[in-house]
Design an enzyme around this catalytic site. Structure first.
Site, PDB file in Angstrom:
ATOM      1  N   SER A  45       0.788  -1.198   0.084  1.00 37.93           N
ATOM      2  CA  SER A  45       0.024   0.023  -0.034  1.00 37.93           C
ATOM      3  C   SER A  45       0.891   1.366   0.079  1.00 37.93           C
ATOM      4  CB  SER A  45      -0.828  -0.125   1.168  1.00 37.93           C
ATOM      5  OG  SER A  45      -1.384   1.059   1.402  1.00 37.93           O
ATOM      6  N   TYR A  57      -2.395  -0.084  10.717  1.00 37.76           N
ATOM      7  CA  TYR A  57      -2.529  -0.427   9.392  1.00 37.76           C
ATOM      8  C   TYR A  57      -1.044  -0.097   8.398  1.00 37.76           C
ATOM      9  CZ  TYR A  57      -3.770  -0.548   4.391  1.00 37.76           C
ATOM     10  OH  TYR A  57      -3.913  -0.885   3.148  1.00 37.76           O
TER      11      TYR A  57
END
Length: 702
Positions: free
Chosen positions: A579, A592
């Protein structure tokens, strides 16, 4: 397609529907008959046999009636053929071909004349078997390869057996390679035996004929049923293949052994191109591999040309002892055993080659027989590996019947070579389309039921790969598999429910992958979750959940991949779907972002470790892939919308406008990057990060 009862010893039943056939033209009845015959492997296997009809058609030039032969075209399959799969030829021109025939030494040149006989500019190429149908003086002809008939044809006294079972109803012709000369033989037989309804071809198969489509179909079934009844009567109460000398392992243990063997074998046989494996532990296979006659019968090879072309001259029998569980010894001995097979195959080539023979082809075995376990086959793609196995099961059935009532005879070595290295067969191989870029490659995609996972799988499948989808959501996994199988074929799609944080589940998934496809070439580590919370509200459970799935899960899946890839010694590609947040910090997402950063650094470490083995490890960094993504459903979507002060509808627009290129990022965009990093296009790249985020300067890697 209509199917029939496939229980052992069940007789073939006529599936002809008069109401359905009413009003059909003769070519349409031919198609109907062909599909019915091809629906049952007891009649013929995939691609085996052919059918024809002769009927009157309107000549497009003269408007007059012309007798036309409709016959299965080259490379077709009677079970799945459609009207455009039939070649059409003028019968008067086929008869005129006899004047061009210069004798058996020149019969291959007759194939070059067949296009001159084409009716109505039909582009479907006529097969080598066309003369076998053309010169039989009946309107309808079936040529099938039933196991029960080939068991007769491959017996030492096949002529006597044919007469014993069928009397004068069915004749017999000695072995002759398919071609023009055999077509003339069939015509001569028919003219000299006008009451005969068919003929058994030694070491080959069955021809039957009639003047009506339904009569021809039902005659074919009748003759096969007579042979089946004969073998049932003669073999009742007798152990097959001299009886069993091994006991089968339980099914889980059989698959465990296959999972250990297949990647190692795959590494040896994939020198020229990546090969795909198939495993079969059906009852028929186990009966044969456990039997006293396994070694001598396997050494004889197959008889029917269709069997032989799919399975090579003979299989390789592995020295596994299910009672002793000597798997380690078998694995240690594989290099020498495979080398010995190659040497033997090269010697066969040298003994039999002609001055104009094509060059030596792949010398590796196609079929591997393992006592107590089953049969492994390897080929250039999954469908071919499966079909090769099916053909060897046909060969097993033939050997069972022939050895029970007579002595089984394989195809003579020179005849086998002349078919395998037939110049016409070589020309067909040369006409095959160029393999796709991922042909023969096997990919595992975690998070496979999500938007990015499915898009990546679809991209790989489109380039010829086999794909196993792994996901924790079994319902979504089933839906994904259905969609991808419909688009690309059920042969190349497999699924497994897997939690990437469960070490045992990961190991089981790789075992399943090895059994289903033979090994691994590409891992796409894509399983994911997303969470959003200020640091004060980030619980330890939330933190651990992110680290468990996005860091530990990627470690477990990659460790297992490295183990399998090293067994194969063929290199490989690992692609992490990380990501933008692994490089660029984001508010209210510390768990995250940290887990994604860990994932990226793990990839760098693995790139260092994998390089010496040719294992490349790279990262795709997406950003804001909302469409089709399951992590953008529910709380994560609400949380991110709240963080940026917008609603659900405005979030995608916000992300698009935030990017430098002002474009939305879609699952297909990530799939394209995952394809590039898995393909030979990036063969010299490892340890890289490819951002697919429409431009985000905080995520620049330098």
């Amino acid at each position: 397609m209509t199917t029939v009862d496939k229980r052992l010893h069940a007789r073939l039943q006529s599936l002809w529907d008069d109401a359905r056939a009413a009003g059909m033209s003769e070519p349409e009845k031919l198609l109907y008959r062909s599909n019915l015959l091809g629906s049952d492997k007891r009649i013929t296997n995939y691609g085996g046999g052919n059918t024809s009809c002769k009927c009157t058609e309107v000549d497009p030039l003269t408007g007059a009636g012309a007798e036309v032969l409709w016959v299965k075209g080259s490379g077709g399959d009677v079970g799945s053929i459609r009207m455009d799969g039939f070649a059409t030829l003028y019968m008067d021109k086929l008869r005129a071909l006899k004047g061009k025939y210069r004798g058996v030494d020149f019969e291959d040149e007759m194939v070059g004349y067949l296009p001159h006989c084409t009716f109505n500019l039909n582009p479907r190429a006529a097969s080598i078997d066309t003369p076998l149908h053309a010169y039989v003086p009946k309107a309808h002809v079936d040529h099938m390869h039933p196991d029960a008939i080939i068991a007769i044809a491959a017996s030492k006294n096949s002529k006597a057996l044919t007469a014993e079972i069928f009397g004068d109803e069915i004749g017999w012709l000695p072995w002759k390679k398919p071609g023009y000369e055999l077509g003339l033989w069939l015509e001569k037989f028919c003219l000299e035996n006008p009451e005969a309804k068919g003929v058994v071809l030694e070491s080959h198969g069955l021809f039957t004929w009639a003047d009506d489509a339904k009569d021809c179909y039902e005659l074919t079934l009748e003759i096969i049923n007579k042979a089946m009844a004969y073998f049932d009567d003669k073999t009742k109460g007798k152990p097959a293949f001299g009886g069993a000398v091994h006991d089968s392992l339980a099914r889980p243990e059989r698959r465990k052994v296959a999972a250990a063997l297949m990647p190692v074998i795959r590494g040896f046989v994939s020198g020229n191109q990546h090969m795909v494996g198939h495993f079969d532990d059906s009852e028929a296979v186990l009966e044969f591999v456990n039997s006293a006659q396994l070694q001598p019968l396997a050494a004889l090879g197959t008889s029917c040309p269709d069997h032989f072309l799919r399975t090579k001259i003979r299989p390789l029998v592995l020295g596994f002892d299910p009672a002793a569980m000597n798997l380690d010894a078998v694995l240690a001995g594989l290099p020498d055993q495979i080398a010995a097979y190659r040497k033997d195959y090269a010697a066969y080539y040298d003994r039999c080659k002609h001055d104009n023979s094509p060059a030596l082809r792949d010398p590796n075995a196609v079929v591997y027989l393992v006592p107590g376990v089953g049969m492994i086959t390897f080929a250039k793609d999954k469908a071919t590996a499966r079909i090769s196995g099916e053909f060897y099961v046909n060969a097993i059935n033939v050997m069972r019947g022939a050895s029970a009532v007579s002595e089984y005879c394989g195809l003579p070595e020179q005849e086998a070579f002349d078919i395998e290295y037939w110049l016409l067969e070589e020309a067909k191989l040369q006409r095959m389309p160029k393999p796709k870029s991922l042909a023969g490659r096997v990919a595992l995609v975690t998070g496979g039921a999500g938007g990015i996972g499915m898009a990546t799988a679809a991209r790989y499948l489109a380039e010829g790969a086999c794909v196993m989808l792994a996901d924790i959501d079994e319902g979504a996994l089933a839906s994904a598999a259905t969609a991808l199988s419909q688009a690309h074929s059920g042969d190349v799609v497999r699924t497994i429910a897997m939690n990437v944080t469960d070490e045992a589940a990961v190991a089981a998934a790789y075992d399943a992958l090895a059994v289903e496809f033979g090994g691994l070439d590409i891992l796409v580590s894509n399983a994911g979750i997303a969470s959003s919370a200020p640091i004060e509200e980030t619980t330890l459970d939330l933190w651990n959940k992110n680290m468990s799935i996005l860091s530990t899960g990627y470690f477990l899946v990659s460790r297992a991949a490295f183990t399998l890839l090293r067994k194969q010694a063929m290199g490989g590609a690992v692609v992490f779907v990380a990501s933008k947040n692994g490089l660029a910090a984001s508010p209210n997402a510390s768990a995250y972002c940290t887990a994604k950063a860990s994932e990226i650094h793990l990839a760098r470490c693995l790139a260092l470790e994998g390089a010496e083995a040719g294992i490349r490890v790279n990262v795709v960094n997406p950003d804001a892939v909302l469409r089709g993504s399951r992590i953008w459903q529910g709380e994560w979507l609400d949380q991110r919308a709240s963080t940026y002060g917008t609603d659900k509808q405005g979030l995608e627009e916000m992300y698009r406008n935030r990017s430098m290129l002002k474009r939305s990022v879609l699952p297909e965009d990530i799939a394209e990057a995952a394809y590039f990093l898995a393909s030979d296009l990036s063969a010299k790249s490892t340890g890289n990060i490819l951002n697919v985020d429409a431009g985000n300067k905080e995520a620049f890697t330098r």
